[in-house]
Design a protein around this motif. Sequence first.
Motif, PDB file in Angstrom:
ATOM      1  N   MET A  28      -2.250 -66.809  40.038  1.00 27.58           N
ATOM      2  CA  MET A  28      -2.600 -67.846  40.987  1.00 27.58           C
ATOM      3  C   MET A  28      -3.613 -68.804  40.364  1.00 27.58           C
ATOM      4  SD  MET A  28      -4.215 -67.397  44.779  1.00 27.58           S
ATOM      5  CE  MET A  28      -2.950 -66.210  45.185  1.00 27.58           C
ATOM      6  N   ALA A  29      -3.458 -70.087  40.557  1.00 30.73           N
ATOM      7  CA  ALA A  29      -4.378 -71.104  40.044  1.00 30.73           C
ATOM      8  C   ALA A  29      -5.456 -71.361  41.087  1.00 30.73           C
ATOM      9  CB  ALA A  29      -3.608 -72.386  39.737  1.00 30.73           C
ATOM     10  N   TYR A  30      -6.724 -71.268  40.610  1.00 25.14           N
ATOM     11  CA  TYR A  30      -7.854 -71.496  41.501  1.00 25.14           C
ATOM     12  C   TYR A  30      -8.433 -72.873  41.221  1.00 25.14           C
ATOM     13  CZ  TYR A  30      -7.675 -66.459  42.345  1.00 25.14           C
ATOM     14  OH  TYR A  30      -7.278 -65.192  42.689  1.00 25.14           O
ATOM     15  N   THR A  31      -8.916 -73.492  42.267  1.00 23.19           N
ATOM     16  CA  THR A  31      -9.525 -74.809  42.116  1.00 23.19           C
ATOM     17  C   THR A  31     -10.922 -74.678  41.520  1.00 23.19           C
ATOM     18  OG1 THR A  31     -10.475 -74.744  44.337  1.00 23.19           O
ATOM     19  CG2 THR A  31      -8.231 -75.632  44.110  1.00 23.19           C
ATOM     20  N   GLU A  32     -11.477 -75.800  41.015  1.00 20.53           N
ATOM     21  CA  GLU A  32     -12.820 -75.791  40.428  1.00 20.53           C
ATOM     22  C   GLU A  32     -13.864 -75.429  41.477  1.00 20.53           C
ATOM     23  OE1 GLU A  32     -13.815 -76.079  37.361  1.00 20.53           O
ATOM     24  OE2 GLU A  32     -11.746 -76.228  36.657  1.00 20.53           O
ATOM     25  N   GLN A  33     -13.623 -75.866  42.752  1.00 23.70           N
ATOM     26  CA  GLN A  33     -14.567 -75.540  43.812  1.00 23.70           C
ATOM     27  C   GLN A  33     -14.617 -74.040  44.054  1.00 23.70           C
ATOM     28  OE1 GLN A  33     -12.286 -77.889  43.939  1.00 23.70           O
ATOM     29  NE2 GLN A  33     -13.430 -79.826  44.198  1.00 23.70           N
ATOM     30  N   LYS A  35     -13.896 -71.698  41.811  1.00 18.48           N
ATOM     31  CA  LYS A  35     -14.576 -71.075  40.666  1.00 18.48           C
ATOM     32  C   LYS A  35     -16.087 -71.210  40.798  1.00 18.48           C
ATOM     33  CE  LYS A  35     -10.892 -71.833  37.269  1.00 18.48           C
ATOM     34  NZ  LYS A  35     -10.539 -72.480  35.988  1.00 18.48           N
ATOM     35  N   GLU A  36     -16.556 -72.416  41.126  1.00 19.68           N
ATOM     36  CA  GLU A  36     -17.989 -72.645  41.255  1.00 19.68           C
ATOM     37  C   GLU A  36     -18.582 -71.816  42.379  1.00 19.68           C
ATOM     38  OE1 GLU A  36     -18.530 -76.805  41.772  1.00 19.68           O
ATOM     39  OE2 GLU A  36     -17.907 -77.309  39.718  1.00 19.68           O
ATOM     40  N   ARG A  37     -17.835 -71.680  43.487  1.00 19.49           N
ATOM     41  CA  ARG A  37     -18.321 -70.875  44.604  1.00 19.49           C
ATOM     42  C   ARG A  37     -18.449 -69.413  44.202  1.00 19.49           C
ATOM     43  NH1 ARG A  37     -15.173 -69.867  50.379  1.00 19.49           N
ATOM     44  NH2 ARG A  37     -16.847 -68.633  51.353  1.00 19.49           N
ATOM     45  N   ALA A  38     -17.437 -68.897  43.474  1.00 22.09           N
ATOM     46  CA  ALA A  38     -17.480 -67.500  43.033  1.00 22.09           C
ATOM     47  C   ALA A  38     -18.630 -67.265  42.050  1.00 22.09           C
ATOM     48  CB  ALA A  38     -16.136 -67.125  42.402  1.00 22.09           C
ATOM     49  N   LEU A  39     -18.839 -68.198  41.095  1.00 22.31           N
ATOM     50  CA  LEU A  39     -19.925 -68.039  40.113  1.00 22.31           C
ATOM     51  C   LEU A  39     -21.285 -68.134  40.768  1.00 22.31           C
ATOM     52  CD1 LEU A  39     -18.451 -70.118  37.153  1.00 22.31           C
ATOM     53  CD2 LEU A  39     -18.754 -67.644  37.250  1.00 22.31           C
ATOM     54  N   ALA A  40     -21.426 -69.045  41.748  1.00 20.12           N
ATOM     55  CA  ALA A  40     -22.705 -69.171  42.447  1.00 20.12           C
ATOM     56  C   ALA A  40     -23.024 -67.902  43.228  1.00 20.12           C
ATOM     57  CB  ALA A  40     -22.659 -70.386  43.383  1.00 20.12           C
ATOM     58  N   LEU A  41     -21.985 -67.331  43.902  1.00 17.43           N
ATOM     59  CA  LEU A  41     -22.192 -66.092  44.646  1.00 17.43           C
ATOM     60  C   LEU A  41     -22.512 -64.929  43.697  1.00 17.43           C
ATOM     61  CD1 LEU A  41     -22.191 -64.898  47.477  1.00 17.43           C
ATOM     62  CD2 LEU A  41     -19.749 -64.379  47.208  1.00 17.43           C
ATOM     63  N   TYR A  42     -21.909 -64.942  42.479  1.00 13.82           N
ATOM     64  CA  TYR A  42     -22.204 -63.909  41.484  1.00 13.82           C
ATOM     65  C   TYR A  42     -23.669 -64.000  41.014  1.00 13.82           C
ATOM     66  CZ  TYR A  42     -22.394 -61.587  36.961  1.00 13.82           C
ATOM     67  OH  TYR A  42     -22.778 -60.809  35.905  1.00 13.82           O
ATOM     68  N   ASP A  43     -24.157 -65.238  40.814  1.00 11.37           N
ATOM     69  CA  ASP A  43     -25.559 -65.411  40.412  1.00 11.37           C
ATOM     70  C   ASP A  43     -26.505 -64.912  41.489  1.00 11.37           C
ATOM     71  OD1 ASP A  43     -24.732 -66.511  38.037  1.00 11.37           O
ATOM     72  OD2 ASP A  43     -24.855 -68.590  38.747  1.00 11.37           O
ATOM     73  N   ASN A  53     -15.220 -58.554  47.207  1.00 13.22           N
ATOM     74  CA  ASN A  53     -15.139 -58.039  48.585  1.00 13.22           C
ATOM     75  C   ASN A  53     -15.466 -59.117  49.603  1.00 13.22           C
ATOM     76  OD1 ASN A  53     -14.467 -55.511  47.679  1.00 13.22           O
ATOM     77  ND2 ASN A  53     -16.596 -54.777  47.624  1.00 13.22           N
ATOM     78  N   GLN A  54     -16.388 -60.012  49.265  1.00 15.63           N
ATOM     79  CA  GLN A  54     -16.807 -61.027  50.238  1.00 15.63           C
ATOM     80  C   GLN A  54     -15.835 -62.197  50.296  1.00 15.63           C
ATOM     81  OE1 GLN A  54     -20.952 -61.907  50.080  1.00 15.63           O
ATOM     82  NE2 GLN A  54     -20.782 -63.792  51.241  1.00 15.63           N
ATOM     83  N   LEU A  55     -15.349 -62.653  49.118  1.00 13.44           N
ATOM     84  CA  LEU A  55     -14.469 -63.824  49.096  1.00 13.44           C
ATOM     85  C   LEU A  55     -12.995 -63.451  49.177  1.00 13.44           C
ATOM     86  CD1 LEU A  55     -16.195 -65.988  46.311  1.00 13.44           C
ATOM     87  CD2 LEU A  55     -16.456 -66.172  48.794  1.00 13.44           C
ATOM     88  N   GLY A  56     -12.625 -62.246  48.744  1.00 10.13           N
ATOM     89  CA  GLY A  56     -11.224 -61.857  48.722  1.00 10.13           C
ATOM     90  C   GLY A  56     -10.503 -62.312  47.480  1.00 10.13           C
ATOM     91  N   TYR A  57     -11.190 -62.915  46.576  1.00  8.32           N
ATOM     92  CA  TYR A  57     -10.646 -63.361  45.286  1.00  8.32           C
ATOM     93  C   TYR A  57     -11.826 -63.455  44.324  1.00  8.32           C
ATOM     94  CZ  TYR A  57     -12.765 -67.991  45.883  1.00  8.32           C
ATOM     95  OH  TYR A  57     -13.658 -69.019  46.023  1.00  8.32           O
ATOM     96  N   PRO A  58     -11.632 -63.598  43.047  1.00  6.02           N
ATOM     97  CA  PRO A  58     -10.404 -63.457  42.240  1.00  6.02           C
ATOM     98  C   PRO A  58     -10.288 -62.010  41.785  1.00  6.02           C
ATOM     99  CG  PRO A  58     -12.164 -64.212  40.826  1.00  6.02           C
ATOM    100  CD  PRO A  58     -12.768 -64.027  42.199  1.00  6.02           C
ATOM    101  N   THR A  59      -9.488 -61.777  40.743  1.00  5.34           N
ATOM    102  CA  THR A  59      -9.456 -60.442  40.140  1.00  5.34           C
ATOM    103  C   THR A  59     -10.683 -60.276  39.237  1.00  5.34           C
ATOM    104  OG1 THR A  59      -8.183 -61.216  38.240  1.00  5.34           O
ATOM    105  CG2 THR A  59      -6.937 -60.454  40.160  1.00  5.34           C
ATOM    106  N   ARG A  60     -10.953 -59.034  38.885  1.00  6.78           N
ATOM    107  CA  ARG A  60     -12.091 -58.772  37.996  1.00  6.78           C
ATOM    108  C   ARG A  60     -11.917 -59.468  36.647  1.00  6.78           C
ATOM    109  NH1 ARG A  60     -15.890 -54.999  38.984  1.00  6.78           N
ATOM    110  NH2 ARG A  60     -15.698 -53.790  40.915  1.00  6.78           N
ATOM    111  N   GLN A  61     -10.650 -59.461  36.128  1.00  6.92           N
ATOM    112  CA  GLN A  61     -10.412 -60.087  34.829  1.00  6.92           C
ATOM    113  C   GLN A  61     -10.693 -61.581  34.884  1.00  6.92           C
ATOM    114  OE1 GLN A  61      -9.742 -58.452  32.000  1.00  6.92           O
ATOM    115  NE2 GLN A  61     -10.041 -60.433  31.001  1.00  6.92           N
ATOM    116  N   ASN A  62     -10.294 -62.222  35.982  1.00  4.93           N
ATOM    117  CA  ASN A  62     -10.567 -63.655  36.136  1.00  4.93           C
ATOM    118  C   ASN A  62     -12.081 -63.917  36.184  1.00  4.93           C
ATOM    119  OD1 ASN A  62      -7.956 -64.522  36.095  1.00  4.93           O
ATOM    120  ND2 ASN A  62      -7.668 -64.405  38.310  1.00  4.93           N
TER     121      ASN A  62
END
Length: 488
Positions: A28-33, A35-43, A53-62
Amino acid sequence: MFEKEIKKFEREVRTISWTKRNKEKKNMAYTEQEKERALALYDELGSIGKVINQLGYPTRQNMYTWIKNRNISFKQRAAVDYCDSPTHRRHPTLEMKLNILHRCFEIGEDIKSVSEDTGYSRTSIYSWRRKYLNGGAGALMSQKKHLPRGELTAETASTVDANQDNLMAKVKELEFENDILKETIKILKKDQGIDLLMLKNKEKTMIVDALRSKYSLSKLLEKMHISKSSYCYQHKHLYSTNKYEPIKEKIIELFNENSERYGYRRIQALLRKDNIQISEKIVRKIMKENNLIVKTKKTKKYNSYQGEISKAVDNFLNRNFHAERSNEKMLTDITEFSIPAGKVYLSPIIDCFDGMVTTWNVSTKPDADLVNQMLDTYYFSLANGEKPLIHSDRGAHYRWPGWIERMNKYGFKRSMSKKGCSPDNSACEGFFGRMKNEMFYGRKWENINIEDFITIINEYILWYNTKRIKKSLNYMSPSEYRQNLNLA
């Protein structure tokens, strides 16, 4: 039976469906928004599992891939920004190269630290050093990189010449500072990074004299911050040939006066008593130049051990040679002197309080009378009923009935060293060593008979007690020390 087949088919269908959904989700192709949301939540959370668990995406490898790409991007931008900064140029100037070499190989800074501080690799720093050693500062200059772009007009040529002159002046100044630093380390043995202003005028003069053949005197004096008058004064006294002539005569006189028994430390102490202040190094140098050497010789010492004659007592002294008062702890032993006329034996009693030889006996035979007469003489010299501890080795003289009877009669406490352990009686052994070094070794005894030699031994012990100074007694003799304490 059919129920089992139906359940097996349903499991296979669920497995295929789950695998298909995962493949679709992975591709599945993810938008830049997103990706940025996932990275911000990771930080914020610091956990990839919580982000999924919170966003429902992406996979661990992604998620791992996004984090890795972001870190690489940060490093690349930081490197570009640093290389374009004024403090770090992609092609450093000659002055910057020389400064880095000066920090690494003259001042002694860690090359790795300098590399991280300046942004240039260690490989580049070592490459600049090789070029500098082979061709000097000129080898570090890249003509194409240091020349201005465009046509070479008359104005451009003059600018190039001016820049070249400035660079050469800076190179010479750095070489001048390096030469001063090298001579400071070589001559004065100072640490790297020493402040030249903290040096004494004498030390500055030594550095100026070492570099006078290469640089002008005025330039050296200006750099070392020393006036010409001070330099001339220090130079005159530094290289004066007759500076220590009067002191040399005094040292030779003291050395001969004490029968060539004093080393440089005691000679310096005697000079200090005469209000002559001079360092130990100068005294040692003068004594070496005039061959004023204390003669020594090693020989096999006399041994009186003849086996277990009687039961040995314990070592109550236990190498504690310190005494709070006189006649508290006493040491005794026998030593041999062999001269062409025959052999002579000395048996002393030494006080641990100040090292004074309280009583001694000299004889040509190492028999029981040698030690017994000494012990009797010592007993009659005591006052106030003193009962000292007398320590000896395990020699036969101290295990015969005559010695044991006297010790019990006089109320003295016996103490003995371990078998064959000379350090247990080292203070007495030390006296024998000093006596033989100062009076016996290195001298000719062919024309001396036994009676004269015994007289020489008695005179030495009297001199040892009354005149020989000891460092442990604040450079006083044992007699002077007791007089100072009102004990004599």
